[in-house]
Design a protein around this motif. Structure first.
Motif, PDB file in Angstrom:
ATOM      1  N   UNK A   1      -3.951 -10.355  -0.725  1.00  0.00           N
ATOM      2  CA  UNK A   1      -2.638 -10.918  -0.390  1.00  0.00           C
ATOM      3  C   UNK A   1      -1.639  -9.834  -0.038  1.00  0.00           C
ATOM      4  N   UNK A   2      -1.763  -8.669  -0.633  1.00  0.00           N
ATOM      5  CA  UNK A   2      -0.828  -7.569  -0.394  1.00  0.00           C
ATOM      6  C   UNK A   2      -1.523  -6.272  -0.754  1.00  0.00           C
ATOM      7  N   UNK A   3      -1.089  -5.181  -0.133  1.00  0.00           N
ATOM      8  CA  UNK A   3      -1.617  -3.857  -0.440  1.00  0.00           C
ATOM      9  C   UNK A   3      -0.514  -3.040  -1.116  1.00  0.00           C
ATOM     10  N   UNK A   4      -0.871  -2.399  -2.219  1.00  0.00           N
ATOM     11  CA  UNK A   4       0.047  -1.542  -2.971  1.00  0.00           C
ATOM     12  C   UNK A   4      -0.427  -0.102  -2.818  1.00  0.00           C
ATOM     13  N   UNK A   5       0.501   0.797  -2.538  1.00  0.00           N
ATOM     14  CA  UNK A   5       0.169   2.200  -2.376  1.00  0.00           C
ATOM     15  C   UNK A   5       0.707   3.040  -3.515  1.00  0.00           C
ATOM     16  N   UNK A   6      -0.137   3.906  -4.076  1.00  0.00           N
ATOM     17  CA  UNK A   6       0.287   4.794  -5.160  1.00  0.00           C
ATOM     18  C   UNK A   6      -0.104   6.232  -4.811  1.00  0.00           C
ATOM     19  N   UNK A   7       0.473   7.160  -5.551  1.00  0.00           N
ATOM     20  CA  UNK A   7       0.223   8.577  -5.305  1.00  0.00           C
ATOM     21  C   UNK A   7       1.429   9.241  -4.659  1.00  0.00           C
ATOM     22  N   UNK A   8       1.461  10.567  -4.728  1.00  0.00           N
ATOM     23  CA  UNK A   8       2.621  11.316  -4.265  1.00  0.00           C
ATOM     24  C   UNK A   8       2.926  11.166  -2.790  1.00  0.00           C
ATOM     25  N   UNK A   9       1.891  11.013  -1.960  1.00  0.00           N
ATOM     26  CA  UNK A   9       2.138  10.808  -0.528  1.00  0.00           C
ATOM     27  C   UNK A   9       2.933   9.536  -0.298  1.00  0.00           C
TER      28      UNK A   9
ATOM     29  N   UNK B   1       4.772   7.640  -2.494  1.00  0.00           N
ATOM     30  CA  UNK B   1       6.116   7.609  -3.060  1.00  0.00           C
ATOM     31  C   UNK B   1       7.052   8.553  -2.309  1.00  0.00           C
ATOM     32  N   UNK B   2       6.537   9.685  -1.834  1.00  0.00           N
ATOM     33  CA  UNK B   2       7.362  10.601  -1.040  1.00  0.00           C
ATOM     34  C   UNK B   2       7.753   9.960   0.282  1.00  0.00           C
TER      35      UNK B   2
ATOM     36  N   UNK C   1       5.035   0.587  -1.781  1.00  0.00           N
ATOM     37  CA  UNK C   1       5.001   1.788  -2.619  1.00  0.00           C
ATOM     38  C   UNK C   1       5.219   1.440  -4.086  1.00  0.00           C
ATOM     39  N   UNK C   2       4.522   2.157  -4.967  1.00  0.00           N
ATOM     40  CA  UNK C   2       4.699   1.930  -6.404  1.00  0.00           C
ATOM     41  C   UNK C   2       4.394   3.203  -7.181  1.00  0.00           C
TER      42      UNK C   2
END
Length: 292
Positions: free
Chosen positions: A187-195, A197-198, A275-276
């Motif tokens: 349903x949705x894609x969540x992105x994590x990690x320094x790239x 969030x930056x 982003x998370x």
């Protein structure tokens, strides 16, 4: 109950301190553990920097009255032939065991932290590896881990001036992992990690950085590609002036964004990533809570 966890990553050593489900403190120290790997072995100077960073986080946690402290290592640690040097150094310096996570375990932790509810996909771009996960209600249904990250991609190409070359190389390194999760409805894609969030902070021109502001900020396919083209035209020194970008990430941000662009190319139906900062640190503490 107060507890803390430290993530020894390929690019940085991060701290999360929590009381029950509430975050008390976060911290990050860049040590570039992966950049010191030569012929499969980590450089002793990089391992010493990393052990000292773990010690600094442990001291901070103990000053907050936290006695239950965990630490785990990811891509650079698990891949290195001489990782016992680092594990022994952390044990001697911090009186702490550094647990080494497999790629599968790292993926599970990222999902548990980022997507505890609903049906979602998670992309976790690190310094040395990238995880893709699809699942529902905190349970991973399909996952894969690629030997691809912001530091590893830059090391492989030796330059971040050609956006097409970066994306092409990232897509090749990501291909098996893409096949591992394709076909699972998300349903949705969540992105994590320094790239990620930056990139969200740069999108919002955040000064200073704010976790609350970047949470669930959408990074669109077109915006990621535009950022990649812009970053590849800039020197590291020019990137220092970008609002929202921390100087310690200026030299690897383009290669990290290239990984995200390769993800978008592999999944043409996905137009954005949210982003998370909820990532494998929270996932690790949730895992420990289940084991207790």
């Amino acid at each position: 109950m107060k507890q803390a966890v430290i993530d020894v990553g390929s690019n940085s050593v991060r701290l999360l301190a929590m009381e029950d489900e509430l975050p008390l403190a976060r911290g990050s120290i860049t040590t570039r553990l992966m950049s010191g790997i030569i012929q499969g072995k980590m450089a002793e100077e990089a391992m010493e920097r990393t052990a000292q960073a773990v010690y600094a986080h442990v001291q901070r946690a103990r000053e907050m009255g936290i006695e239950r402290i965990y630490a785990f290592g990811t891509s650079a640690v698990r891949d290195a032939a001489n990782r016992d040097f680092l594990l022994n150094r952390v044990r001697a310096l911090c009186h702490l065991e550094l647990e080494v996570m497999s790629g599968e375990q790292e993926a599970m932790l990222a999902y548990a932290g980022a997507a505890p509810q609903g049906r979602a996909g998670v992309i976790d771009i690190g310094g040395g590896s990238t995880e893709l996960l699809c699942g529902s209600e905190g349970k991973v249904l399909r996952s894969g881990s690629a030997q691809l990250g912001a530091v590893r991609l830059l090391n492989r190409l030796g330059s971040d001036r050609d956006p097409d070359a970066l994306v092409e190389a990232a897509l090749e390194m990501l291909s098996d992992t893409v096949r591992a999760v394709q076909g699972e409805p998300v349903a949705r894609w969540i992105g994590v990690g320094g790239t990620i969030t930056s990139l969200a902070a740069m999108d919002l021109e955040l000064e200073p950085y704010s976790s609350e502001a970047i949470e669930l900020h959408p990074i669109f396919r077109g915006a990621a590609r535009a950022w990649l083209a812009r970053l590849c035209q800039m020197s590291v020194e020019q990137r220092y002036a970008l609002p929202g970008l921390q100087k310690r990430r200026a030299d690897i941000i383009a290669s990290g964004v290239a990984v995200l662009c390769a993800f978008f190319q592999a999944f043409p139906e996905v137009d954005r990533v949210l982003a998370s900062e909820h990532d494998n640190l929270e996932g690790f503490l949730r895992m420990k809570a289940r084991e207790a």
